[in-house]
Design a protein around this motif. Structure first.
Motif, mmCIF file in Angstrom:
data_model
loop_
_atom_site.group_PDB
_atom_site.id
_atom_site.type_symbol
_atom_site.label_atom_id
_atom_site.label_comp_id
_atom_site.label_asym_id
_atom_site.label_seq_id
_atom_site.Cartn_x
_atom_site.Cartn_y
_atom_site.Cartn_z
ATOM 1 N N ALA B 198 0.827 -1.207 0.000
ATOM 2 C CA ALA B 198 0.000 0.000 0.000
ATOM 3 C C ALA B 198 0.862 1.258 0.000
ATOM 4 C CB ALA B 198 -0.937 -0.004 1.214
ATOM 5 N N TRP B 199 1.909 1.246 0.834
ATOM 6 C CA TRP B 199 2.774 2.426 0.926
ATOM 7 C C TRP B 199 3.656 2.555 -0.313
ATOM 8 C CZ3 TRP B 199 8.051 3.264 0.888
ATOM 9 C CH2 TRP B 199 8.482 4.535 1.280
ATOM 10 N N LEU B 200 4.251 1.431 -0.718
ATOM 11 C CA LEU B 200 5.251 1.498 -1.787
ATOM 12 C C LEU B 200 4.637 1.863 -3.135
ATOM 13 C CD1 LEU B 200 8.227 1.106 -2.549
ATOM 14 C CD2 LEU B 200 7.751 -1.321 -2.900
ATOM 15 N N PHE B 201 3.445 1.336 -3.397
ATOM 16 C CA PHE B 201 2.833 1.571 -4.702
ATOM 17 C C PHE B 201 1.732 2.620 -4.646
ATOM 18 C CE2 PHE B 201 4.343 -2.903 -4.703
ATOM 19 C CZ PHE B 201 5.360 -2.757 -5.636
ATOM 20 N N ASN B 202 1.567 3.262 -3.483
ATOM 21 C CA ASN B 202 0.502 4.254 -3.313
ATOM 22 C C ASN B 202 -0.858 3.671 -3.729
ATOM 23 O OD1 ASN B 202 2.182 6.182 -2.222
ATOM 24 N ND2 ASN B 202 2.634 7.152 -4.189
ATOM 25 N N LEU B 203 -1.214 2.603 -3.048
ATOM 26 C CA LEU B 203 -2.488 1.910 -3.274
ATOM 27 C C LEU B 203 -3.219 1.782 -1.944
ATOM 28 C CD1 LEU B 203 -1.380 -1.159 -5.461
ATOM 29 C CD2 LEU B 203 -2.559 0.916 -6.261
ATOM 30 N N ARG B 204 -4.520 1.727 -1.995
ATOM 31 C CA ARG B 204 -5.294 1.344 -0.828
ATOM 32 C C ARG B 204 -6.360 0.351 -1.279
ATOM 33 N NH1 ARG B 204 -1.500 3.697 0.909
ATOM 34 N NH2 ARG B 204 -1.445 5.156 2.652
ATOM 35 N N GLY B 205 -6.954 -0.367 -0.323
ATOM 36 C CA GLY B 205 -7.942 -1.368 -0.683
ATOM 37 C C GLY B 205 -8.940 -1.540 0.437
#
Lengths: 595, 595
Positions: B198-205
């Motif tokens: 989530a942090w490294l790829f700027n993703l949330r889910g």
């Protein structure tokens, strides 16, 4: 200094050449020379001063690496200047041991080469840090081969310690430790720390300076029998009788055979503190190694009732000497006629008047003005200077009494004028930290690293700090630096236990100006509360000497801290007063009056 | 409860029998069922609730061992009662996981037997603790084979996180981390923590409750490229576009092949936090393992300016909700008509009014009276009770906002009568510890274990303590429990760094009577001093809500602590005031008035 330096250099040039010749003869490309004896302790006998013999460097911590074409000698920041002045830059690179680690230097200059080391002088952990070169254990130390007039090893007798002072006989101690070995499935433990032998067998000696130990090794078996390996000449009949028939004695030359007899057994050994020789010899013998710390370390640290009583008695005598010294200093210092050296000698003389005095517990640090900012300053005829009026003066010293070991630091304002505000601010912050630690209460399980910040918080609030630990363990007529517990972020996570003695010595150092350190010894005790659900501990301060009120700014202390200080001073006066002559008593009454 | 219990028991008897049949078929003597998914994290999807399926136990931490003739389920002290009520004592021994460790139980009952485990659900470190039995990795989890109606794994989409909120694009983050890999001689790193993805790829889910993560794995290469392993259905086109062409995506089934392609490479992997499957697969592939912690953990913990700004904004909104809630509670509680559940629901409703609210960050702990002393109490319809007049009430809750994560605990006196002296004494000691930590200043290099005692000293002085850590790391719209730093004696020695967010939550618990916990979040910042010689750090408190003045005994606080409290309350009023309606503002003005 200059001519002496040249003479030394000449000697060291020849010595280095002779050592390199030896290395070539044995097919080695280099050799490691740590400042260590076979016990890897702090103080070493002259016969083990190989680093000083080869390089000229006499500091208490260091290591040299001699290659065929270059050589380097490493020490820490305490010794930067001394390293430069004692060694020849044409022969040696002089390097800071943490900024330029020997391991990196060796890797850079001797990758893949055959580097010799004496397996009696390096621990397994220390050896393992040397990667990149082919490390070769030598059977005989080549430095000894070129050291024609090497002093003989010390041969002072090991003398029995009276049961009244030890508080527990060796049989009981051995039975206790043997039970922990058996429980851990260990058949025997190797002991290489002479202070461990001293505690376990209730022996003391005088082989090295400052610490009353007899150098030797031992094996403790899980059936509570033991064997001591020590020159027979060091074991007079009364000592042999004291040891009894459960403790065998043998020459050190019997050690390899004794380890060979442990084939198939599980043997406790510490790779961090013991010579790697034990590891390789035990492995070759077919013993199974159980890596663990010296089993004596923790029991030795927890002083029994007799040891606590002895230590309190020693601190009373030490406090009397300190009161006489501080009173003398208060009168003499404003004259400017005394020096760092004369003051240290005066304190030693006062201490020597005390019953059971056996010497200093370490070389006194007596630093006036800017010298006080040198944390491990050691006054010498060359560095000695006058203690001047209206400056800061720091003295960190300690004594060995037959019944206890002391270590105390006081920082005073020499007067006669008032102390400046900055000095008072700094001293009071150090004192606030000292009091915060002295008054700490904490549950069982808390270790030194968790308490260290208490002693620093008042400094931290002003962006200040000190670059040393807050506290070290202290023995009873044994080493003034004793493991396993300590109060510092770098200390091991060893929970504090009742009976441990630890120093409480926060400080502050302003290079080029002055240094501050305020040190008392603390005894860990049980803390009692109504309806408590778990065991809590607290400290009892052992040291008895006033803090210089000229340097205290009361408004910087909390009411609770001020209350502690006044209570402590009242106790110092009450305990020391009956032993003091009128002028000193009058001085102490003023020095210890409520603030 | 009873009839429901019987139904469950029936199901679990049959399930246990079916599982044993499966074990017999595959030649296994037993099987380990941890409460874990393949990421070994705190919250797991329903599809991974194998422990609950087999045993009935729904606690958040536990492990079962099923042998052919006996079975045991283990959890910790938080869940002792729940474990008894949810599982059938005729089928399961119910044991305390630290007092009766599963490893010892297995050794006693299955020495030398073949015990299966799912290599996706145990770390290498956890596996290594099981000694004495022959541990056999299964290719397919036998629980899944008997779990006919096992829920499908979650398939929520992974959505891009706006750069304005993340503060740094993924390419920059990957370049930074890749440089550290290259410097350490590592060719690639395995990432198994979805919060790291989530942090490294700027993703949330939204695959699991409370933590906005998308479940998946990744490999980061030392050239800053990466591959994500996640079901294609979870990666909509805008997410793929967001990831760019330096980040490959593949199904999880491609993971073994991707690891096989690392043959001969040095791959960073953490034996403590990652499934042992990665270790065995990488070793089988001929990769060289470099054991080290997740490289994302430390950079993720140090929040950048955008993340700090977002977190402050989230705390402002959370503070507004807390003020409304506390004002409502002050008015409602004396009536005795509200309950633990209705209060928690009310707080949730206030929070839900806030912009960017996305849900709770963990299940709220809402405990009145004696329930407050249950540290991880979770209110349920069965346990729910009224909040009565004149008692203590503790609420520990937090929220996920798109721009930040909150976690706050307040303990209040419901009134209308005055709080008893004992409660006030205990609360004020907890508050004194809270303030001591909040106001701490410390040099770089200091870690959480060194500061923990600040928060306890006032309790320790009275022989009191609390049995949990003082602080945990908190993410930004990520996990409310985040490593690597923490403030506790058991925390890792990770020096605190600017940008870290940590909780400050000392407490005190009197079983059967009441519990106290006072929690704010802290942001580590640089501390500035004139002429400072080293870098110092301090905390800035992020959380904005008053402490209940009815429970504060001002005379127990130092003047400095009282000054901090009044300053904090003034700040709370100044920051929240503009957003509050008149009645709540009036309440806050009174609650935040100087003491």
């Amino acid at each position: 200094m200059t001519s002496q330096h040249n003479v030394l250099t000449l000697g060291h040039t020849a010595r280095l050449a002779a050592l390199r010749e030896k290395l070539r003869e044995t097919g080695l490309d280099g050799f490691i020379i740590p400042r260590a004896d076979e016990h890897l302790g702090e103080y070493v006998p002259e016969s083990a001063e190989r680093l000083a013999f080869c390089s000229g460097f006499t500091g208490s911590a260091g290591l040299a690496i001699v290659l065929l074409d270059r050589a380097a000698v490493f020490s820490d920041g305490r010794y930067t200047l001394q390293l430069e002045s004692e060694t020849d830059g044409a022969l040696w690179e002089r390097l800071h041991i943490t900024e330029n680690p020997p391991e990196a230097w060796l890797k850079e200059h001797a990758a893949g080469r055959k580097i010799g080391y004496d397996p009696w002088l390096l621990s397994a952990d220390a050896l393992n840090r040397f990667t990149g070169a082919e490390m070769v254990a030598v059977a005989s130390n080549p430095v000894d081969e070129i050291w024609a007039d090497r002093p003989a090893p010390p041969m002072a007798p090991a003398v029995p310690r009276a049961l009244a002072l030890a508080g527990e006989d060796s049989g009981s101690k051995r039975a206790r430790l043997a039970a922990t070995l058996a429980e851990a499935g260990q058949d025997a433990a190797v002991l290489t720390d002479p202070a461990s032998l001293a505690w376990l067998f209730n022996l003391r000696g005088s082989d090295v300076a400052f610490t009353p130990i007899a150098l030797g090794f031992a094996i403790l078996h899980a059936d509570a029998t033991a064997a001591i390996f020590m020159a027979g000449a060091k074991l007079p009949p009364e000592t042999r009788a004291h040891l009894g028939n459960q403790v065998a004695t043998a020459e050190r030359s019997a050690l390899p055979g004794a380890l060979a007899a442990l084939a198939g057994k599980t043997v406790r050994y510490d790779p961090a503190s013991m010579p790697v020789w034990f590891k390789t010899t035990l492995e070759a013998a077919g013993a199974k190694l159980a890596e663990a710390v010296d089993p004596v370390a923790l029991p030795r640290a927890c002083k029994n009732a007799a040891e606590q009583e002895g230590t309190r008695a020693a601190h009373l005598r030490d406090g009397v000497a300190m009161a006489r010294f501080l009173a003398w200093l208060a009168e003499s210092a404003p004259s400017g006629r005394e020096t760092e050296m004369s003051a240290a000698e005066k304190l030693l003389a006062f201490r020597a008047q005390g019953e059971n005095f056996r010497g200093e517990s370490f070389p006194a640090i007596s630093g006036a003005g800017a010298h006080g900012a040198i944390i491990h300053y050691r006054v010498s005829p060359e560095s000695n200077r006058a203690i001047k009026p209206n400056e800061m003066y720091l003295i960190d010293s300690g004594a060995q009494y037959l019944d206890g070991t002391t270590d105390i630091t006081r920082t005073v304002w020499t007067g006669p004028g008032p102390a400046p505000a900055a000095e008072k601010d700094h001293v009071t912050r150090v004192l606030a930290g000292h009091i915060a630690l002295a008054t700490a209460v904490f549950p069982e399980g808390v270790a030194g690293p968790h308490l260290d910040a208490f002693a620093r918080a008042a400094l931290w609030q002003a962006g200040l700090d000190y670059d040393h630990g807050t506290g070290h363990g202290v023995g009873v007529f044994l080493s003034v630096h004793e493991g396993p517990a300590g109060i510092s972020r770098a200390a091991k996570n060893v929970p504090l236990k009742p009976g441990m003695i630890l120093s409480n010595e926060p400080g502050y150092y302003l290079p080029g100006a002055y240094g501050i350190r305020l040190e008392n010894l603390l005894l860990v005790q049980n803390a009692m509360f109504v309806e408590q659900k778990r065991k809590f501990l607290r400290f009892d301060t052992l040291t008895l000497a006033p803090f210089d009120r000229a340097l205290i700014e009361p408004e910087l202390l909390t009411p609770a801290a001020l209350k502690w200080l006044n209570g402590y001073h009242a106790r110092v006066l009450a305990e020391l007063g009956p032993f003091l002559e009128a002028p000193v008593l009058a001085w102490l009454q003023a020095a210890a009056a409520p603030i």
